[in-house]
Structure formats: structure tokens, C-alpha cells
Design a protein around this motif. Sequence first.
Motif, short mmCIF file in Angstrom:
data_model
loop_
_atom_site.label_atom_id
_atom_site.label_comp_id
_atom_site.label_asym_id
_atom_site.label_seq_id
_atom_site.Cartn_x
_atom_site.Cartn_y
_atom_site.Cartn_z
N ALA A 115 5.24 44.11 17.65
CA ALA A 115 5.85 43.16 16.73
C ALA A 115 4.89 42.82 15.60
CB ALA A 115 6.26 41.89 17.47
N ARG A 116 3.61 42.65 15.94
CA ARG A 116 2.62 42.36 14.91
C ARG A 116 2.54 43.49 13.89
NH1 ARG A 116 -1.58 41.92 17.90
NH2 ARG A 116 -2.48 43.96 17.51
N ASP A 117 2.58 44.72 14.37
CA ASP A 117 2.55 45.87 13.46
C ASP A 117 3.78 45.86 12.54
OD1 ASP A 117 0.19 46.70 14.59
OD2 ASP A 117 1.11 48.24 15.86
N GLY A 118 4.93 45.57 13.12
CA GLY A 118 6.15 45.53 12.33
C GLY A 118 6.11 44.42 11.29
N LEU A 119 5.60 43.27 11.68
CA LEU A 119 5.50 42.15 10.76
C LEU A 119 4.49 42.43 9.65
CD1 LEU A 119 5.63 39.42 13.50
CD2 LEU A 119 7.26 39.59 11.62
N ALA A 120 3.38 43.05 10.01
CA ALA A 120 2.38 43.42 8.99
C ALA A 120 2.99 44.39 7.98
CB ALA A 120 1.16 44.04 9.66
N ALA A 121 3.78 45.33 8.47
CA ALA A 121 4.44 46.28 7.57
C ALA A 121 5.44 45.57 6.67
CB ALA A 121 5.15 47.36 8.39
N GLY A 122 6.13 44.55 7.22
CA GLY A 122 7.08 43.78 6.43
C GLY A 122 6.39 43.01 5.32
N PHE A 123 5.28 42.35 5.65
CA PHE A 123 4.52 41.64 4.63
C PHE A 123 4.00 42.61 3.57
CE2 PHE A 123 3.78 38.07 7.77
CZ PHE A 123 4.46 37.11 7.02
N VAL A 156 12.76 41.36 14.42
CA VAL A 156 11.69 41.45 13.42
C VAL A 156 12.14 42.30 12.24
CG1 VAL A 156 9.40 42.44 12.96
CG2 VAL A 156 9.77 41.03 15.01
N GLU A 157 12.66 43.47 12.55
CA GLU A 157 13.13 44.37 11.49
C GLU A 157 14.27 43.73 10.70
OE1 GLU A 157 15.02 48.89 11.09
OE2 GLU A 157 14.15 48.22 12.98
N HIS A 158 15.18 43.08 11.42
CA HIS A 158 16.32 42.43 10.76
C HIS A 158 15.86 41.34 9.81
CE1 HIS A 158 20.29 40.45 10.48
NE2 HIS A 158 19.61 39.32 10.61
N GLN A 159 14.95 40.49 10.25
CA GLN A 159 14.51 39.38 9.42
C GLN A 159 13.76 39.85 8.17
OE1 GLN A 159 16.25 36.99 10.03
NE2 GLN A 159 15.25 35.42 11.27
N ILE A 160 12.96 40.89 8.34
CA ILE A 160 12.26 41.44 7.19
C ILE A 160 13.26 41.96 6.16
CG2 ILE A 160 10.78 43.35 6.40
CD1 ILE A 160 9.31 43.05 9.14
N ASP A 161 14.23 42.72 6.62
CA ASP A 161 15.24 43.27 5.70
C ASP A 161 16.04 42.15 5.04
OD1 ASP A 161 14.49 45.87 6.27
OD2 ASP A 161 16.07 46.20 7.75
N GLU A 162 16.41 41.13 5.82
CA GLU A 162 17.20 40.03 5.27
C GLU A 162 16.44 39.28 4.18
OE1 GLU A 162 20.50 38.50 6.23
OE2 GLU A 162 20.62 40.67 6.54
N GLU A 170 4.59 42.30 -0.35
CA GLU A 170 3.45 42.30 -1.26
C GLU A 170 3.56 43.42 -2.30
OE1 GLU A 170 -1.35 43.14 -0.88
OE2 GLU A 170 -0.24 42.44 0.89
N ALA A 171 4.04 44.59 -1.85
CA ALA A 171 4.16 45.73 -2.76
C ALA A 171 5.14 45.45 -3.89
CB ALA A 171 4.59 46.97 -1.98
N ARG A 172 6.20 44.73 -3.60
CA ARG A 172 7.19 44.43 -4.63
C ARG A 172 6.63 43.43 -5.64
NH1 ARG A 172 13.04 44.42 -1.39
NH2 ARG A 172 12.61 46.30 -0.19
N ILE A 173 5.85 42.47 -5.17
CA ILE A 173 5.19 41.56 -6.10
C ILE A 173 4.17 42.32 -6.94
CG2 ILE A 173 3.78 39.48 -6.29
CD1 ILE A 173 4.92 38.62 -3.53
N ARG A 174 3.40 43.16 -6.28
CA ARG A 174 2.37 43.94 -6.98
C ARG A 174 2.97 44.84 -8.05
NH1 ARG A 174 0.39 46.14 -2.78
NH2 ARG A 174 1.36 48.18 -2.92
N ALA A 175 4.13 45.43 -7.76
CA ALA A 175 4.77 46.32 -8.73
C ALA A 175 5.11 45.56 -10.01
CB ALA A 175 6.03 46.93 -8.12
N GLY A 176 5.59 44.32 -9.86
CA GLY A 176 5.91 43.53 -11.03
C GLY A 176 4.67 43.20 -11.84
N LEU A 177 3.62 42.82 -11.16
CA LEU A 177 2.36 42.49 -11.84
C LEU A 177 1.76 43.73 -12.51
CD1 LEU A 177 0.90 40.14 -9.11
CD2 LEU A 177 1.69 39.44 -11.38
N GLN A 178 1.89 44.86 -11.85
CA GLN A 178 1.40 46.11 -12.43
C GLN A 178 2.15 46.42 -13.73
OE1 GLN A 178 -1.19 48.09 -11.29
NE2 GLN A 178 -0.90 49.25 -13.19
#
Length: 203
Positions: free
Chosen positions: A123-131, A63-69, A135-143
Motif C-alpha cells: 500500500a505504501r508503494d502504491g501511495l508513493a506512486a500516487g503522490f 488505494v488505487e481508486h482514491q488516487i484515481d478519484e 507531483e508530476a502534474r504540478i511539475r509539468a505546469g511549472l516546467q
Amino acid sequence: MRPRLTAKGKQTRTRIVAEAAALMFEHGVAGTTVEDVQRAARVSASQLYHYFKEKKELVLAVVEHQIDEVLEAQQPLLSRLDSFEALQTWCDAIVALQEQRHCRGGCPIGSLASELSELEPEARDGLAAGFARWEARIRAGLQTMRERGKLAPEADPARLALGLLAALQGGLLLTQVRRETPPLRAALDMAMGHIRSFDAIRN
């Protein structure tokens, strides 16, 4: 507490996780056995057990690997989402990637989420953190766009970022099922149309 790994140990662990991630992306978590991972990573059972006491630990590492990738692969575009053109380029790149993959596999993070969310709370917690990171990176651009006067003051970067990511995930799922990219393109076009409605210059 696990002992500190040597450089070689880190390389072996990284290889195991990468091979497990590739197998789980293709066959799913349930469809990937520990023995499958052993063969792909070219390690013995004792070696695998040295790094991961049970499959659950390996899955969490995947989970961590896929999020980072996923985030690292998109970082060159995600770091510059400060214009409508940049947002469109990012959307086009995602569609192009699915075309290259022949619409197989969907989103590496989303696929894990659909399989694990009701079974593995960690795993759900890790995935939620990954999303949330995505989302934060998209939000930063829009901001940044709103601060520069490209988006109208009433635009809500947080809501727009969440909507765009949700459209992306839904589009990827339908594209995977239908084996064609029009669902993904339609979802992203609709999300982008909504974001463009806040164009401070044209409006």
C-alpha cells in the motif's frame, strides 16, 4: 490469475471498491470491516470473496481508486497549471473543497498514507506512486511556465512542485485536526509566495 470479469462483474467490483473507499475515508481502514463493505455494497460474503480473497486486496484496490478519484477530480485544473493565476485557482479550489466538507476527512490519499505506510508495504508503494503522479502534474505546469519565460531560469520545477505538494498535505492535515481552513490557506500561501519569488516578469 483471476478470471476475466464480465461487464456486470466489473460493475459489481467497482461498486464494492467505491463503497469500501467511502467507508474507509470516513472511518479509516482499521475501522471498516469486510462486513461493513458487504452491507454498503449490497453483496454477499461469497460475492466479495470472489473479487477480493482478503481485506488486504480490497485495501490495495481502494488505494488505487482514491488516487484515481483525486487526480481525475483535479485534472481540469491540473492540466492547466501553466500560469500563476492557474496555480492560485487550483489552490483556491482545494480550500473551497475543504470548506464544503467542513474540514472532515483530510486528503483521501494522505489519510490512507498515514494509516497504512508503516503497516502495508504494498500500500505504501502504491501511495508513493500516487503522490508521484500528482507531483508530476504540478511539475509539468511549472516546467511549462519556465519554458514560456514566466518563471526565472534558476527556478527548479521539480523542487517547487514537491514543496507545493508537501505544503498542501501538511495544510490538509492541520485543517482536518483543527476543523478550519486557515492552516491550509497559510501553507498554500507560503508555498505560492516562494513560487512567485521566481516570477521572471516582476523580478
